[in-house]
Motif scaffolding. Structure first.
Motif, PDB file in Angstrom:
ATOM      1  N   GLU A 326       0.834  -1.203   0.000  1.00 43.60           N
ATOM      2  CA  GLU A 326       0.000   0.000   0.000  1.00 43.60           C
ATOM      3  C   GLU A 326       0.871   1.256   0.000  1.00 43.60           C
ATOM      4  OE1 GLU A 326      -3.189  -0.349  -0.276  1.00 43.60           O
ATOM      5  OE2 GLU A 326      -3.667  -2.336   0.528  1.00 43.60           O
ATOM      6  N   ALA A 327       1.930   1.251   0.808  1.00 41.35           N
ATOM      7  CA  ALA A 327       2.805   2.413   0.892  1.00 41.35           C
ATOM      8  C   ALA A 327       3.526   2.662  -0.426  1.00 41.35           C
ATOM      9  CB  ALA A 327       3.812   2.218   2.025  1.00 41.35           C
ATOM     10  N   ALA A 328       3.902   1.577  -1.109  1.00 41.15           N
ATOM     11  CA  ALA A 328       4.625   1.721  -2.372  1.00 41.15           C
ATOM     12  C   ALA A 328       3.769   2.381  -3.441  1.00 41.15           C
ATOM     13  CB  ALA A 328       5.110   0.360  -2.850  1.00 41.15           C
ATOM     14  N   LEU A 329       2.455   2.158  -3.403  1.00 35.88           N
ATOM     15  CA  LEU A 329       1.561   2.723  -4.413  1.00 35.88           C
ATOM     16  C   LEU A 329       1.011   4.088  -4.007  1.00 35.88           C
ATOM     17  CD1 LEU A 329      -0.467  -0.427  -5.561  1.00 35.88           C
ATOM     18  CD2 LEU A 329       1.411   0.721  -6.741  1.00 35.88           C
ATOM     19  N   GLU A 330       1.371   4.557  -2.835  1.00 34.02           N
ATOM     20  CA  GLU A 330       0.899   5.865  -2.376  1.00 34.02           C
ATOM     21  C   GLU A 330       1.352   6.947  -3.350  1.00 34.02           C
ATOM     22  OE1 GLU A 330      -1.237   8.349  -0.006  1.00 34.02           O
ATOM     23  OE2 GLU A 330      -0.969   6.192   0.378  1.00 34.02           O
ATOM     24  N   SER A 542      18.617  -1.963 -16.735  1.00 31.97           N
ATOM     25  CA  SER A 542      17.462  -1.067 -16.773  1.00 31.97           C
ATOM     26  C   SER A 542      16.792  -0.878 -15.423  1.00 31.97           C
ATOM     27  CB  SER A 542      16.432  -1.600 -17.782  1.00 31.97           C
ATOM     28  OG  SER A 542      16.071  -2.939 -17.465  1.00 31.97           O
ATOM     29  N   GLY A 543      17.225  -1.646 -14.416  1.00 33.25           N
ATOM     30  CA  GLY A 543      16.654  -1.497 -13.080  1.00 33.25           C
ATOM     31  C   GLY A 543      17.581  -0.828 -12.098  1.00 33.25           C
ATOM     32  N   LYS A 544      18.555  -0.064 -12.593  1.00 35.33           N
ATOM     33  CA  LYS A 544      19.563   0.535 -11.707  1.00 35.33           C
ATOM     34  C   LYS A 544      18.978   1.513 -10.702  1.00 35.33           C
ATOM     35  CE  LYS A 544      22.546   1.949 -14.769  1.00 35.33           C
ATOM     36  NZ  LYS A 544      23.771   2.565 -15.345  1.00 35.33           N
ATOM     37  N   ALA A 545      17.753   1.966 -10.911  1.00 38.66           N
ATOM     38  CA  ALA A 545      17.149   2.881  -9.941  1.00 38.66           C
ATOM     39  C   ALA A 545      16.994   2.225  -8.576  1.00 38.66           C
ATOM     40  CB  ALA A 545      15.787   3.349 -10.447  1.00 38.66           C
ATOM     41  N   ALA A 546      17.083   0.881  -8.525  1.00 43.73           N
ATOM     42  CA  ALA A 546      16.968   0.161  -7.252  1.00 43.73           C
ATOM     43  C   ALA A 546      18.280  -0.502  -6.864  1.00 43.73           C
ATOM     44  CB  ALA A 546      15.855  -0.887  -7.346  1.00 43.73           C
ATOM     45  N   ALA A 547      19.407  -0.041  -7.438  1.00 41.08           N
ATOM     46  CA  ALA A 547      20.694  -0.703  -7.226  1.00 41.08           C
ATOM     47  C   ALA A 547      21.140  -0.691  -5.777  1.00 41.08           C
ATOM     48  CB  ALA A 547      21.756  -0.053  -8.113  1.00 41.08           C
ATOM     49  N   SER A 548      20.644   0.242  -4.984  1.00 42.57           N
ATOM     50  CA  SER A 548      21.084   0.337  -3.592  1.00 42.57           C
ATOM     51  C   SER A 548      20.494  -0.748  -2.699  1.00 42.57           C
ATOM     52  CB  SER A 548      20.708   1.707  -3.020  1.00 42.57           C
ATOM     53  OG  SER A 548      19.291   1.871  -3.024  1.00 42.57           O
ATOM     54  N   ARG A 594      11.828   3.371 -15.421  1.00 38.10           N
ATOM     55  CA  ARG A 594      11.695   4.721 -14.861  1.00 38.10           C
ATOM     56  C   ARG A 594      10.492   4.860 -13.935  1.00 38.10           C
ATOM     57  NH1 ARG A 594      12.240   7.378 -20.869  1.00 38.10           N
ATOM     58  NH2 ARG A 594      14.344   6.588 -21.321  1.00 38.10           N
ATOM     59  N   VAL A 595       9.465   4.038 -14.150  1.00 40.81           N
ATOM     60  CA  VAL A 595       8.209   4.190 -13.410  1.00 40.81           C
ATOM     61  C   VAL A 595       7.977   3.055 -12.416  1.00 40.81           C
ATOM     62  CG1 VAL A 595       5.704   4.368 -13.629  1.00 40.81           C
ATOM     63  CG2 VAL A 595       7.181   5.487 -15.320  1.00 40.81           C
ATOM     64  N   ALA A 596       8.090   1.798 -12.868  1.00 40.71           N
ATOM     65  CA  ALA A 596       7.777   0.655 -12.010  1.00 40.71           C
ATOM     66  C   ALA A 596       8.903   0.334 -11.036  1.00 40.71           C
ATOM     67  CB  ALA A 596       7.455  -0.562 -12.868  1.00 40.71           C
ATOM     68  N   VAL A 597      10.176   0.524 -11.461  1.00 40.74           N
ATOM     69  CA  VAL A 597      11.295   0.178 -10.580  1.00 40.74           C
ATOM     70  C   VAL A 597      11.290   1.019  -9.299  1.00 40.74           C
ATOM     71  CG1 VAL A 597      13.801   0.157 -10.355  1.00 40.74           C
ATOM     72  CG2 VAL A 597      12.727  -0.788 -12.402  1.00 40.74           C
ATOM     73  N   PRO A 598      11.088   2.334  -9.346  1.00 43.36           N
ATOM     74  CA  PRO A 598      11.043   3.086  -8.085  1.00 43.36           C
ATOM     75  C   PRO A 598       9.937   2.608  -7.144  1.00 43.36           C
ATOM     76  CG  PRO A 598      11.364   4.584  -9.930  1.00 43.36           C
ATOM     77  CD  PRO A 598      11.058   3.237 -10.523  1.00 43.36           C
ATOM     78  N   ARG A 602      10.500   1.113  -3.346  1.00 47.02           N
ATOM     79  CA  ARG A 602       9.789   1.551  -2.140  1.00 47.02           C
ATOM     80  C   ARG A 602       9.174   0.354  -1.422  1.00 47.02           C
ATOM     81  NH1 ARG A 602       7.893   5.823  -5.540  1.00 47.02           N
ATOM     82  NH2 ARG A 602       5.772   4.955  -5.637  1.00 47.02           N
ATOM     83  N   PHE A 603       8.643  -0.581  -2.204  1.00 47.68           N
ATOM     84  CA  PHE A 603       8.020  -1.759  -1.616  1.00 47.68           C
ATOM     85  C   PHE A 603       9.042  -2.584  -0.834  1.00 47.68           C
ATOM     86  CE2 PHE A 603       7.217  -6.377  -2.350  1.00 47.68           C
ATOM     87  CZ  PHE A 603       6.193  -6.527  -1.432  1.00 47.68           C
ATOM     88  N   VAL A 604      10.149  -2.909  -1.481  1.00 47.77           N
ATOM     89  CA  VAL A 604      11.146  -3.749  -0.824  1.00 47.77           C
ATOM     90  C   VAL A 604      11.746  -3.023   0.374  1.00 47.77           C
ATOM     91  CG1 VAL A 604      13.344  -4.944  -1.131  1.00 47.77           C
ATOM     92  CG2 VAL A 604      11.620  -5.012  -2.939  1.00 47.77           C
ATOM     93  N   SER A 605      11.973  -1.731   0.254  1.00 48.86           N
ATOM     94  CA  SER A 605      12.555  -0.960   1.359  1.00 48.86           C
ATOM     95  C   SER A 605      11.627  -0.919   2.564  1.00 48.86           C
ATOM     96  CB  SER A 605      12.866   0.463   0.902  1.00 48.86           C
ATOM     97  OG  SER A 605      13.833   0.462  -0.137  1.00 48.86           O
ATOM     98  N   ALA A 606      10.332  -0.973   2.322  1.00 48.53           N
ATOM     99  CA  ALA A 606       9.358  -0.894   3.419  1.00 48.53           C
ATOM    100  C   ALA A 606       9.183  -2.223   4.139  1.00 48.53           C
ATOM    101  CB  ALA A 606       8.009  -0.428   2.878  1.00 48.53           C
ATOM    102  N   LEU A 607       9.680  -3.302   3.578  1.00 46.23           N
ATOM    103  CA  LEU A 607       9.497  -4.611   4.221  1.00 46.23           C
ATOM    104  C   LEU A 607      10.361  -4.709   5.474  1.00 46.23           C
ATOM    105  CD1 LEU A 607       9.435  -6.989   1.124  1.00 46.23           C
ATOM    106  CD2 LEU A 607       7.530  -6.371   2.616  1.00 46.23           C
TER     107      LEU A 607
END
Length: 607
Positions: A326-330, A542-548, A594-598, A602-607
């Motif tokens: 839910e938080a990821a889709l906010e 193409s998913g480097k936006a989540a590389a951290s 650019r859109v789905a990876v961020p 957020r989803f994985v970070s919130a777990l």
């Protein structure tokens, strides 16, 4: 009334020796059909109140239909007695069976019913009244994976209209759409539904008190809009698993026939999601009594209906994973979905669809071209042939397959590269050429290992995924990159990501007590290299936006649809992280990386 289940009457009148069987059948048939004129023609000197008493009997007990079974017919002196069994269907309670008799007299060569209130029930007398009592059990809870309730009882505000007070339908429709997202078509359909009374409050939707305080200033001044407070089942937070858990409300005229005769107007029922799909289980059945009040004396209980308590429904949802979804889709304004499953078992841990105001459960019921997320499947088929993650492959800017050119996104080209790089950067031309080199049927077999065209029942309606066999080289190339006729739900693509992590595809399921669904192992030796390819998407592609995010692996997708120039695209990302496979879809969202990876980050970070 329902038709009477009796043998057809014969036209020949019975003789004195045979008794009035045909007359008894005719009377019961007329009763079942509600044909009071025919019924009176069977009665000797019918009382003036005969029809009224029949109708009152029906209305006092809310009898929906009656059927009869004729028993023995016996001569008794100058008369006769016919025994029969009546099965009355009482709305909201069920069937009530009554054993009774018809008494006959013979006059002028034919048999006549000698009517009294005892025909309705053996204990009835003149001046008697029937009544009923009905009590519904407390609704059972929907539980999370740990057996804890996902809902609780609290206050809600029902927003509705009083049709006769509406001065401008368009103004009401626009206000409801702007403030609470109610679609104008839904508003118009509610006003036009059968049985809507102009002077009665027509409920449209429920909101929590905090939401009511926000929208009341804009809605209250609109003529025709009214509010009512009531108690209802609430989820932990506004919108929490809303499409999945579903909502409660007063049973609608359209839903009542589907639920059956044990329901009646005014009942609170599930209107969507699990609340609707498992309504009988959660609600149980009502208890009640059929009563008879004689002119003098106490009330007699003629029959008792023993109710059945509802049974809890245990889901596989984990509240903390659902809250992360839910938080990821906010803040996501476009239609979207996020699904998470247990990579080992297929248990659905979280599922969210947006927007909340629309009834479509995109995560379960929406089917879309998966775009480059399907390269996960194509890569498995290629790896199964012995190609390694570091094998050299070409990535030209375009390639012709079946006479049609296929190009990379935004004209990219990586020349001679390794499979790892081609997958990480989602090179279309590489996978078109690799798919063309596969043996006939190899891509279809790989798709089936990932559950495409495999029927399963996740707990709510979902069409799964389809991979129609390619009819030519063009379709083969399009299918290899998740276009053409390939379609999948966000739920299914989450199971694809889970299979890449675990090495085995398992049908996703939402209910803890579900029977084990179909599953399939991936091709031998493909699990480790496939995981390496998907990790490379995040670390270098193409998913480097989540590389951290340590350990996250996945595949982006930008899936074309429609006939625009250039075509519009859905944004996808499927991935896995520490035993959880998931998918993110943003409908018409553009570029997956650019859109789905961020959102995934957020989803994985919130777990």
């Amino acid at each position: 009334m329902a038709a009477l289940f009796l043998a057809a009457c014969v036209s020949v009148r019975s003789t004195p020796g045979e008794g009035p069987r045909e007359e008894a059948q005719a009377y019961l048939q007329a009763w079942a059909a509600g044909d009071f004129a025919a019924l009176k023609r069977q009665v000797a000197r019918p009382p003036a109140t005969l029809e009224e008493q029949h109708r009152r009997f029906q209305s006092e007990l809310r009898i929906l239909s009656s059927r009869f079974q004729l028993g023995r017919v016996e001569l008794q002196g100058e008369g006769a007695v016919a025994s029969f069994r009546a099965i009355h269907l009482l709305q909201g309670l069920g069937e009530w069976e009554v054993a009774s008799t018809l008494r006959f007299v013979r006059h002028q060569g034919r048999w006549w019913v000698r009517w009294s209130p005892a025909v309705l029930h053996p204990e009835a007398r003149e001046g008697a009244h029937f009544s009923r009592l009905r009590t519904r059990p407390e609704r059972a809870a929907i539980l999370d994976a740990r057996g804890q309730p996902l809902t609780h009882v609290g206050d809600v505000i029902t927003i509705g209209v009083e049709p006769r007070r509406i001065q401008n339908r368009t103004a009401v429709a626009l206000a409801l759409q702007e403030q609470v997202g109610l679609e104008p078509a839904r508003f118009q359909n509610a006003l036009s539904a059968p049985g809507v009374a102009p002077e009665r409050f027509l409920p449209l939707l429920d909101v929590r008190p905090e939401r009511y305080q926000q929208v009341r200033p804009a809605l209250a001044p609109v003529p025709g809009i009214f509010f009512r407070r009531k108690t209802a089942r609430l989820t932990p937070a506004e919108g929490f698993a809303a499409h999945t858990l579903g909502r409660m409300g007063e049973v609608t005229a359209e839903l009542l026939p589907r639920l059956g005769p044990t329901y009646q107007p005014g009942d609170a029922v599930g209107l969507s999601g699990l609340e609707l799909a498992y309504e009988p289980r959660l609600a149980g059945s009502a208890s009640g009594e059929v009563r008879l009040q004689l002119p003098s004396g106490p009330v007699r209980v003629l029959h008792r209906f023993e109710g059945v308590p509802g049974l809890p429904l245990r889901t596989t949802l984990l509240p903390e994973v659902q809250a992360a979804a839910e938080a990821a889709l906010e803040g996501v304004l476009q239609p979207a979905a996020l699904v998470a499953v247990d990579s080992r078992t297929g248990a659905i841990l979280a599922v969210a669809s947006r927007p909340l105001e629309q009834p479509l459960h995109r995560a379960f019921a929406g089917r879309y071209p998966p775009g480059s997320t399907f390269k996960t499947v194509t890569a498995e088929a290629v790896l199964a042939t012995g190609v390694g993650v570091d094998s050299r492959v070409p990535c030209p800017p375009s390639v012709v397959a079946g006479g049609r050119p296929f190009r990379n996104f935004e004209g990219e080209s990586f020349g001679e590269t390794r499979l790892r790089g081609a997958f990480a950067h989602s090179c279309n031309t590489t996978f078109v050429m690799l798919a063309a080199a596969l043996k006939p049927g190899a891509l279809e077999a790989a798709a089936r290992r990932f559950g495409f065209d495999v029927p399963y029942q996740p707990g709510l309606p979902s069409p799964g995924a389809s991979f129609p066999p390619p009819r030519d080289g063009v379709e083969q190339a399009a299918a290899a990159i998740g276009q053409g006729r390939v379609l999948a739900t966000p739920l299914h693509m989450a199971s694809v990501a889970a299979a890449a992590e675990s090495g085995r595809w398992s049908a996703p399921f939402l209910l803890a007590d579900s029977e084990k669904g179909p599953s399939a192992a991936l091709a031998p030796g493909t699990r480790a290299p496939l995981r390496a390819l998907m990790r490379a998407v995040v670390t270098e592609g193409s998913g480097k936006a989540a590389a951290s995010i340590e350990g996250l692996a996945g595949k982006t997708g930008t899936a074309e649809f429609g006939t625009g120039t250039p075509p519009a695209t859905h944004a996808w990302f499927i991935g896995f992280h520490h035993g959880i496979g998931f998918s993110v879809l943003v409908e018409g969202g553009g570029v997956g990386g650019r859109v789905a990876v961020p959102i995934a980050a957020r989803f994985v970070s919130a777990l």
